[in-house]
Scaffold this motif. Structure first.
Motif, PDB file in Angstrom:
ATOM      1  N   ALA A   1       2.758  -1.470   5.709  1.00  0.00           N
ATOM      2  CA  ALA A   1       2.360  -1.150   4.331  1.00  0.00           C
ATOM      3  C   ALA A   1       2.297  -2.402   3.451  1.00  0.00           C
ATOM      4  O   ALA A   1       1.672  -2.402   2.406  1.00  0.00           O
ATOM      5  CB  ALA A   1       3.327  -0.137   3.724  1.00  0.00           C
TER       6      ALA A   1
ATOM      7  N   MET B   1      -0.429   4.432   1.828  1.00  0.00           N
ATOM      8  CA  MET B   1      -0.318   4.344   3.277  1.00  0.00           C
ATOM      9  C   MET B   1       1.125   4.561   3.717  1.00  0.00           C
ATOM     10  O   MET B   1       1.403   5.297   4.662  1.00  0.00           O
ATOM     11  CB  MET B   1      -0.806   2.972   3.750  1.00  0.00           C
ATOM     12  CG  MET B   1      -0.760   2.804   5.248  1.00  0.00           C
ATOM     13  SD  MET B   1      -0.523   1.074   5.688  1.00  0.00           S
ATOM     14  CE  MET B   1      -2.212   0.505   5.658  1.00  0.00           C
TER      15      MET B   1
ATOM     16  N   ARG C   1       2.341   7.649   6.071  1.00  0.00           N
ATOM     17  CA  ARG C   1       2.953   7.439   7.386  1.00  0.00           C
ATOM     18  C   ARG C   1       4.305   8.141   7.490  1.00  0.00           C
ATOM     19  O   ARG C   1       4.620   8.755   8.501  1.00  0.00           O
ATOM     20  CB  ARG C   1       3.131   5.948   7.665  1.00  0.00           C
ATOM     21  CG  ARG C   1       1.830   5.292   8.045  1.00  0.00           C
ATOM     22  CD  ARG C   1       2.024   3.968   8.766  1.00  0.00           C
ATOM     23  NE  ARG C   1       0.720   3.378   8.980  1.00  0.00           N
ATOM     24  CZ  ARG C   1      -0.068   3.683   9.992  1.00  0.00           C
ATOM     25  NH1 ARG C   1       0.338   4.536  10.913  1.00  0.00           N
ATOM     26  NH2 ARG C   1      -1.251   3.145  10.101  1.00  0.00           N
TER      27      ARG C   1
ATOM     28  N   ASP D   1       0.857  -1.195   0.000  1.00  0.00           N
ATOM     29  CA  ASP D   1       0.000   0.000   0.000  1.00  0.00           C
ATOM     30  C   ASP D   1       0.890   1.241   0.000  1.00  0.00           C
ATOM     31  O   ASP D   1       1.286   1.738   1.044  1.00  0.00           O
ATOM     32  CB  ASP D   1      -0.908  -0.030   1.238  1.00  0.00           C
ATOM     33  CG  ASP D   1      -1.968   1.048   1.197  1.00  0.00           C
ATOM     34  OD1 ASP D   1      -1.752   2.076   0.514  1.00  0.00           O
ATOM     35  OD2 ASP D   1      -3.003   0.869   1.853  1.00  0.00           O
TER      36      ASP D   1
END
Lengths: 299, 130
Positions: free
Chosen positions: A143, A109, A113, A106
């Motif tokens: 992730a 994501m 982060r 991902d």
């Protein structure tokens, strides 16, 4: 669905047992705390679950798959001890590597982060603080979108603030993606905060395993005038006994209330429960011996 | 909105601490009927705590009839906790003062009084449960 299942699992290095007769059945959806002294087998169990080691005997499955198999690798994340990163690679390089190696990566994501953590994508991993490196390793682990995340002593080297931030990131991920987590730690206070399932490993063996609340509910500390633990009713299983010349302190496991009025009955803190099982089976007698002073301190 | 905190010194499990903090906030009027509790995700992010712990605490409060969950929105306060009336509070305080005077006459210091109060309260609570 089980997150981790083992049957008489064992691992030996030469003749030295690292893990013996380990049987576990942990349902998915838990955050599992793996505690025990150094050398108890925590890292061995995590490495077996990650497929980094092969068992000497017994069976192990993660999410119903054989550890290390292609289907298991796609669903299981592993952050090894010391939260390793590649020192000379940049933060962004780590994310690119993660994207290439993980089919369910991902990227949004991961970048989100990294941005929220305030990490400079161009910075080399070796220039990061221990806390930032741990967060980078955790970001890679999350992730990947695993269903099970294995973490070996992830917060051991971190200061209290970095530790808290790391656990916040982990718990947020657990809410967002319904992760199962198994993490080893020496810090019982952290385990109490973040975990809902406990495994105590001592001397290569599982001494205690179960949902944390149930374990706390089913153990009591009994103190009273000195007496023989053999007199305990059958439904009270003795975990440890400790005696002075006048007093007995017993940790018992029981599902029924203790009605004997001659005991003072108390609940145990998680730390005291863990310590009781670390000295499982031992009966500690602190009554003054015939020769010399007894310097042992009753905890 | 209240903010939770965890105190390892209390000896209470995190879930019991959350339940107690909501009850205390209700007693002190910091939380009122209709107000929302922090979402599970907010508590988890703030305290670095297991999500199941928060869910369990909220379920217990729900079971006690103090809060209700609205699907997809959050958890809301649905009741207030009885607080003693000012008259009753004054009367109880007077009784306690007379009791404290007697305890001092019997030679108990503050620490002795606190220990006696704590053990009696605990025994009393245990009997209620048993």
């Amino acid at each position: 669905m089980t997150a981790l299942q083992t049957q008489h699992l064992a691992k030996r290095y030469g003749r030295r047992p690292a893990l013996s007769d380990c049987t576990l059945d942990i349902p998915a959806g838990h955050i599992v705390g793996l505690v025990g002294p150094n050398g108890a087998g925590k890292t061995t169990l995590l490495n077996l679950a990650a497929g980094q080691l092969t068992p000497t005997a017994g069976e192990i499955t993660v999410l119903g798959e054989e550890p290390g198999s292609k289907s298991a690798l796609a669903k299981v994340g592993f952050v090894a001890q010391g939260t390793p990163t590649y020192g000379t690679l940049g933060v962004a390089d780590h994310l690119r590597l993660g994207a290439r190696m993980n089919p369910r990566w991902d990227a949004d994501m991961a970048h989100d982060r990294i941005r929220r953590l305030g990490l400079d994508p161009a910075m080399q991993a070796r220039q990061l603080s221990a806390g930032q490196r741990a967060q980078l390793a955790l970001t890679l682990g999350i992730a990947k979108r695993p269903e099970l995340l294995l973490l070996d002593e992830p917060v051991a080297a971190l200061d209290p603030l970095a530790r808290r931030e790391f656990l916040q990131t982990l718990m947020e991920a657990a809410v967002e993606s319904e992760l199962s987590v198994v993490l080893s730690s020496h810090l019982v206070s952290d385990v109490e905060r973040v975990c809902d399932y406990l495994i105590v490993l001592v001397d290569s063996r599982v001494r205690l395993a179960g949902p944390l609340d149930e374990l706390l509910e089913s153990h009591r500390l009994l103190t009273g005038s000195r007496r023989d633990p053999a007199e305990l009713p059958a439904e009270q299983r003795l975990v440890t006994a400790s005696h002075t010349d006048r007093q007995s302190s017993l940790v018992v496991r029981t599902d029924a209330p203790v009605h004997d009025p001659s005991w003072t009955v108390n609940r145990l803190s998680l730390e005291d429960l863990v310590i009781a099982y670390m000295r499982d089976g031992a009966v500690h007698d602190h009554a003054a011996p015939a020769t010399g002073p007894n310097l042992k301190v009753l905890r | 909105m209240i903010e939770f905190h965890l105190d390892p010194q209390t000896g209470l499990s995190p879930y019991r601490q959350l339940v107690r903090q909501v009850r205390q906030a209700l007693r002190l009027g910091l939380l009122r009927e209709g107000e929302q509790l922090p979402t599970v995700k907010e508590v988890v992010a703030q305290l670095a705590i297991n999500p199941n712990t928060v869910l369990k605490a909220y379920r217990e409060l729900e079971h006690e009839g103090l809060v209700a969950a609205r699907a997809g929105v959050g958890t809301f306060v649905t009741a207030s906790l009885a607080v003693a009336s000012p008259e009753a509070t004054e009367r109880l305080r007077g009784q306690l003062r007379r009791w404290l005077a007697e305890a001092h006459r019997e030679g108990l210091d503050d620490e002795g009084i606190e220990a006696l109060f704590a053990t009696t309260l605990r025994d009393d609570t245990h009997e209620d449960i048993a």
